[in-house]
Design an enzyme around this catalytic site. Structure first.
Site, PDB file in Angstrom:
ATOM      1  N   HIS A 130       0.794  -1.640  -0.129  1.00 48.01           N
ATOM      2  CA  HIS A 130      -0.157  -0.178   0.130  1.00 48.01           C
ATOM      3  C   HIS A 130       0.817   1.189  -0.011  1.00 48.01           C
ATOM      4  O   HIS A 130       0.320   2.021  -0.784  1.00 48.01           O
ATOM      5  CB  HIS A 130      -0.763   0.163   1.191  1.00 48.01           C
ATOM      6  CG  HIS A 130      -2.265   1.250   1.550  1.00 48.01           C
ATOM      7  ND1 HIS A 130      -3.049   1.354   1.112  1.00 48.01           N
ATOM      8  CD2 HIS A 130      -1.492   2.578   2.309  1.00 48.01           C
ATOM      9  CE1 HIS A 130      -2.894   2.437   1.326  1.00 48.01           C
ATOM     10  NE2 HIS A 130      -2.537   2.919   1.489  1.00 48.01           N
ATOM     11  N   GLU A 131       1.657   1.140   0.848  1.00 44.59           N
ATOM     12  CA  GLU A 131       2.558   2.606   0.910  1.00 44.59           C
ATOM     13  C   GLU A 131       3.592   2.482  -0.089  1.00 44.59           C
ATOM     14  O   GLU A 131       3.353   3.497  -0.626  1.00 44.59           O
ATOM     15  CB  GLU A 131       3.432   2.887   2.668  1.00 44.59           C
ATOM     16  CG  GLU A 131       3.051   2.337   3.779  1.00 44.59           C
ATOM     17  CD  GLU A 131       1.510   3.192   3.599  1.00 44.59           C
ATOM     18  OE1 GLU A 131       1.675   5.185   2.633  1.00 44.59           O
ATOM     19  OE2 GLU A 131       1.143   3.598   4.522  1.00 44.59           O
ATOM     20  N   HIS A 134       1.439   4.732  -3.467  1.00 40.26           N
ATOM     21  CA  HIS A 134       1.136   5.610  -3.050  1.00 40.26           C
ATOM     22  C   HIS A 134       2.748   6.386  -3.206  1.00 40.26           C
ATOM     23  O   HIS A 134       2.866   7.591  -3.973  1.00 40.26           O
ATOM     24  CB  HIS A 134       1.263   6.306  -1.849  1.00 40.26           C
ATOM     25  CG  HIS A 134       0.170   6.088  -1.176  1.00 40.26           C
ATOM     26  ND1 HIS A 134      -0.971   6.069  -1.849  1.00 40.26           N
ATOM     27  CD2 HIS A 134      -0.438   5.997   0.524  1.00 40.26           C
ATOM     28  CE1 HIS A 134      -2.009   5.682  -1.383  1.00 40.26           C
ATOM     29  NE2 HIS A 134      -1.655   6.020   0.576  1.00 40.26           N
ATOM     30  N   CYS A 141      -7.936   3.521  -3.312  1.00 38.84           N
ATOM     31  CA  CYS A 141      -9.027   3.414  -3.801  1.00 38.84           C
ATOM     32  C   CYS A 141     -10.238   2.885  -3.481  1.00 38.84           C
ATOM     33  O   CYS A 141     -10.708   2.687  -2.329  1.00 38.84           O
ATOM     34  CB  CYS A 141      -8.605   2.623  -4.801  1.00 38.84           C
ATOM     35  SG  CYS A 141      -9.013   0.639  -6.024  1.00 38.84           S
ATOM     36  N   CYS A 165      -6.059  -3.788  -7.687  1.00 36.05           N
ATOM     37  CA  CYS A 165      -7.113  -3.862  -9.064  1.00 36.05           C
ATOM     38  C   CYS A 165      -6.873  -3.515  -9.944  1.00 36.05           C
ATOM     39  O   CYS A 165      -5.524  -3.204 -10.152  1.00 36.05           O
ATOM     40  CB  CYS A 165      -8.146  -3.220  -8.009  1.00 36.05           C
ATOM     41  SG  CYS A 165      -8.258  -1.652  -8.553  1.00 36.05           S
ATOM     42  N   CYS A 168      -6.373   0.292 -10.491  1.00 37.69           N
ATOM     43  CA  CYS A 168      -4.853   1.079  -9.867  1.00 37.69           C
ATOM     44  C   CYS A 168      -3.601  -0.183 -10.640  1.00 37.69           C
ATOM     45  O   CYS A 168      -2.720   0.870 -10.765  1.00 37.69           O
ATOM     46  CB  CYS A 168      -5.098   0.547  -8.620  1.00 37.69           C
ATOM     47  SG  CYS A 168      -6.093   1.267  -7.311  1.00 37.69           S
TER      48      CYS A 168
END
Length: 173
Positions: A130-131, A134, A141, A165, A168
């Site tokens: 996740h990070e 970014h 999302c 997904c 993304c």
């Protein structure tokens, strides 16, 4: 693309391995693990009994050897007015941080039959992905299964998957 993992404090081999595996799997990047670093001076806020996430990002940017660098720490982190954060990254930046402190709870509330160790490792992988997302320019999302979904609680971390997904994925391809 090289992502350098910067352990800050006492980070287990299992956590470093989980982070490396997830990054290679999702971003198909090279991953290195830097030497363990001390907690940055000035990071601790005695009023909050927590550490400023931004100081860990600055450390990762300073000592990291990759195009993207992510600090991993067992310390409890905060950012501005938020009570806590699992991690923090600047959009399109080179540095980021993940804290394992609040990812360590005994169960995922019955979401799966996994052991506490496996649940913890899943959470670490998801937050690392996740990070770093970014830093690749991905914002949060709306798809609650996407790893880039905003997850303020471990329950929401547990619901999402470790991967991007389709929408993304297309944004970084």
């Amino acid at each position: 693309m090289l992502v350098d993992i910067v352990p800050v404090g006492n980070v287990s081999a299992e956590v470093k391995r989980a982070a490396s595996t997830a990054l290679r799997s999702v971003y198909d990047c090279d991953v290195s693990v830097n030497d363990s670093q001390s907690i940055p001076n000035g990071a601790y806020d005695s009023d909050r009994n927590q550490y400023s996430a931004e100081t860990f990002i600055q450390l990762a940017e300073r000592v990291g050897r990759g195009e993207k660098n992510i600090a991993i720490t067992p310390q409890d982190l905060f950012y501005r007015r938020r009570n806590y954060v699992f991690g923090l990254a600047y959009l399109d930046g080179s540095g980021s941080v993940v804290s394992t402190y609040r990812l360590q709870t005994s169960s995922d509330g019955g979401f799966s039959n996994q052991s506490a160790a496996d649940i913890f490792e899943d959470r670490v992988r998801k937050e690392i992905v996740h990070e770093i997302g970014h830093t690749y320019g991905l914002e949060h999302c709306d798809n609650n299964r996407c790893v880039m979904n905003f997850s303020p609680t471990v329950r929401e971390v547990d619901i999402k998957e470790e991967h991007l997904c389709g929408s993304c994925q297309r944004l970084i391809s």
